[in-house]
Design a protein around this motif. Structure first.
Motif, PDB file in Angstrom:
ATOM      1  N   LEU A  74       0.815  -1.213   0.000  1.00 16.30           N
ATOM      2  CA  LEU A  74       0.000   0.000   0.000  1.00 16.30           C
ATOM      3  C   LEU A  74       0.851   1.268   0.000  1.00 16.30           C
ATOM      4  CD1 LEU A  74      -2.947  -0.936   2.386  1.00 16.30           C
ATOM      5  CD2 LEU A  74      -3.139  -0.148   0.016  1.00 16.30           C
ATOM      6  N   VAL A  75       1.961   1.259   0.740  1.00 18.96           N
ATOM      7  CA  VAL A  75       2.785   2.472   0.812  1.00 18.96           C
ATOM      8  C   VAL A  75       3.837   2.515  -0.294  1.00 18.96           C
ATOM      9  CG1 VAL A  75       2.410   2.743   3.286  1.00 18.96           C
ATOM     10  CG2 VAL A  75       4.410   1.458   2.478  1.00 18.96           C
ATOM     11  N   GLU A 110      -0.217   5.436  -0.218  1.00 20.56           N
ATOM     12  CA  GLU A 110      -1.248   4.596   0.385  1.00 20.56           C
ATOM     13  C   GLU A 110      -2.646   5.115   0.054  1.00 20.56           C
ATOM     14  OE1 GLU A 110      -2.613   2.649   4.661  1.00 20.56           O
ATOM     15  OE2 GLU A 110      -0.820   3.902   4.559  1.00 20.56           O
TER      16      GLU A 110
END
Length: 349
Positions: free
Chosen positions: A39-40, A316
Motif C-alpha cells: 500500500l505504501v 497509500e
C-alpha cells in the motif's frame, strides 16, 4: 500487470498462509503488515514475499505457531526468543510488549532473535507513535546469507540492515523514517528482476566487483553497495552499528552459516514523550517542524519537499482508492499456490 484491491490481497495472503500452516491470528498479522508494504509503495516487502515464506515453511525454516519466549527480563528490558516463528507476529508482539513497559517505565528496550523475516520495519515503531511515543527499531539477518559489500569491498559481508524511527505528530500522515543502510533494499532487486527491469547505477556490483544495472547479478555472486555512493563509508558505518545492535547484541553473531536459514534479529527502543515534554506541545511542534521543511524554497527540478513518511502516505491513499499493481510473475506464483491449496475458486482465480 493486474491492479488488485488491498482487501483482496490481504484475503489472498491470509488464506495461503493458513493453508501453509499458520494460525488464523498469525496469518492476520502477517497479511496486514505484508500488504501494508504494498500500500505504501514498498512492493519489495509486499505480496511478492508470500511464496518465499511458504517455501521456508515447507523446508522447516519458518515454524508456524512457534512459542514466543522471554529468556531474560528487567523492568525496562526484554530478550525474546522467537523460536523460528513468523517474524511479523513475533516482532509485533515484542513492540507492543515494549510499549506497555514504556508506559510505566518511560524508556524500554528489547532484543529479539531466532525469527523469520519481519518485513517493512516502519510498521512497528508506528504502533508506538500512535500511543504518543517515539520508537526505533533496527534489524539484521544474523548469520544468514549477506547481500551488501562494505565500502571498498567486492564481496558481500553485511545485510541490508535497515533502521526505522516513528514520531508522534498531528500531521495527516505519520512522521516516520525507514531506510536500508544499503543503496537499496534487496527486495527492490527482486521486484526489478520479476518485472524484467534494470536498476539504477550505483546499486549493484557483479561477481567481479564491477558496477552493474542488471538485477540478476545479485544472485550470481554480486552484491549491493552501501548507502552513500562515493561516501559509502557512511552507509557501511551505519550498517555495522545495526549489525552490532541486532546481530551481536542479540547473540545471532556475524558472518554466514551454511544452513541458509533467514534469521532476523532486531533491537527495539521506545521512549515515552510525556517523560520529556508535554505530549500535546511536542506533537504540535513536530507538525510545525514538518510544515517548516515543506515550506523550503524549491531547488531546480523539484516540485515539492516532503517530510519523512509523506511520500508513503500519499501512495497509500492512492492505492487504497485505485488498487495495488502486482507484476505478472508474482501474480502467477500466487495463482499457482491458490490452485495447489485448492483455494482458487474461493479466492477468485
Amino acid at each position: 500487470m493486474p491492479n488488485v484491491p488491498a482487501e483482496k490481497l490481504i484475503e489472498v495472503a491470509r488464506s495461503l498462509l493458513v493453508a501453509a500452516g499458520a494460525s488464523e491470528q498469525e496469518a492476520e498479522v502477517i497479511a496486514r503488515y505484508n500488504i501494508g508494504a504494498n500500500l505504501v509503495g514498498h512492493d519489495s516487502h509486499g505480496i511478492i514475499l508470500i511464496p518465499t515464506y511458504i517455501d521456508r515453511i515447507k523446508v522447516g525454516h519458518i515454524v508456524p505457531q512457534a512459542p514466543w519466549v522471554i529468556t531474560q527480563e528487567t523492568a525496562t528490558t526484554t530478550v525474546i526468543d522467537g523460536n523460528w516463528g513468523f517474524g511479523y507476529a513475533v516482532t509485533d508482539r515484542a513492540m507492543r510488549y515494549t510499549i506497555e513497559k514504556a508506559k510505566t517505565q518511560n524508556v524500554a528496550a528489547a532484543t529479539v532473535f531466532r525469527q523469520s523475516h519481519i518485513g517493512r520495519l516502519a510498521s512497528y515503531p508506528l504502533l508506538a507513535a500512535k500511543e504518543g511515543m517515539i520508537a526505533m527499531i533496527t534489524a539484521d539477518s544474523g548469520r544468514s546469507a549477506k547481500a551488501v559489500a562494505p565500502f571498498g569491498g567486492a564481496k558481500a559481508r553485511l545485510g541490508t540492515n535497515p533502521i526505522s524511527f516513528a514520531i508522534p505528530s498531528n500531521l495527516d500522515g505519520p512522521f516516520v523514517f525507514d531506510m536500508a543502510t544499503s543503496a537499496a533494499a534487496a527486495g527492490k532487486i527482486n521486484v526489478a528482476t520479476a518485472r524484467g527491469e534494470q536498476v539504477p547505477t550505483g546499486w549493484l556490483i557483479d561477481a567481479e566487483g564491477k558496477p552493474s544495472t542488471d538485477p540478476r547479478v545479485l544472485k550470481s555472486g554480486g552484491a549491493l553497495l552501501p548507502l552513500g555512493g562515493a561516501e559509502g563509508y557512511k552507509g557501511t558505518g551505519l550498517a555495522a552499528i545495526v549489525e552490532i545492535m541486532s546481530g551481536l547484541l542479540t547473540g545471532l553473531g556475524f558472518g554466514v552459516e551454511p544452513s541458509g536459514r533467514h534469521n532476523d534479529g532486531c533491537f527495539i527502543a521506545v521512549f515515552n514523550v510525556a517523560a520529556f515534554r508535554d505530549l500535546v506541545t511536542f506533537k504540535q511542534e513536530v507538525t510545525e517542524f514538518a510544515q517548516y521543511l515543506k515550506a523550503t524554497p524549491l531547488a531546480q527540478g523539484f516540485t515539492e519537499v516532503f517530510y519523512p513518511g509523506e511520500v508513503e502516505f500519499n501512495k497509500e491513499r492512492d492505492r487504497r482508492k485505485n488498487g495495488v499493481p502486482i507484476e505478472d510473475a508474482t501474480w502467477g506464483k500466487i495463482r499457482d499456490l491458490a490452485h495447489g491449496y485448492g483455494l482458487a475458486d474461493k479466492l477468485g482465480f
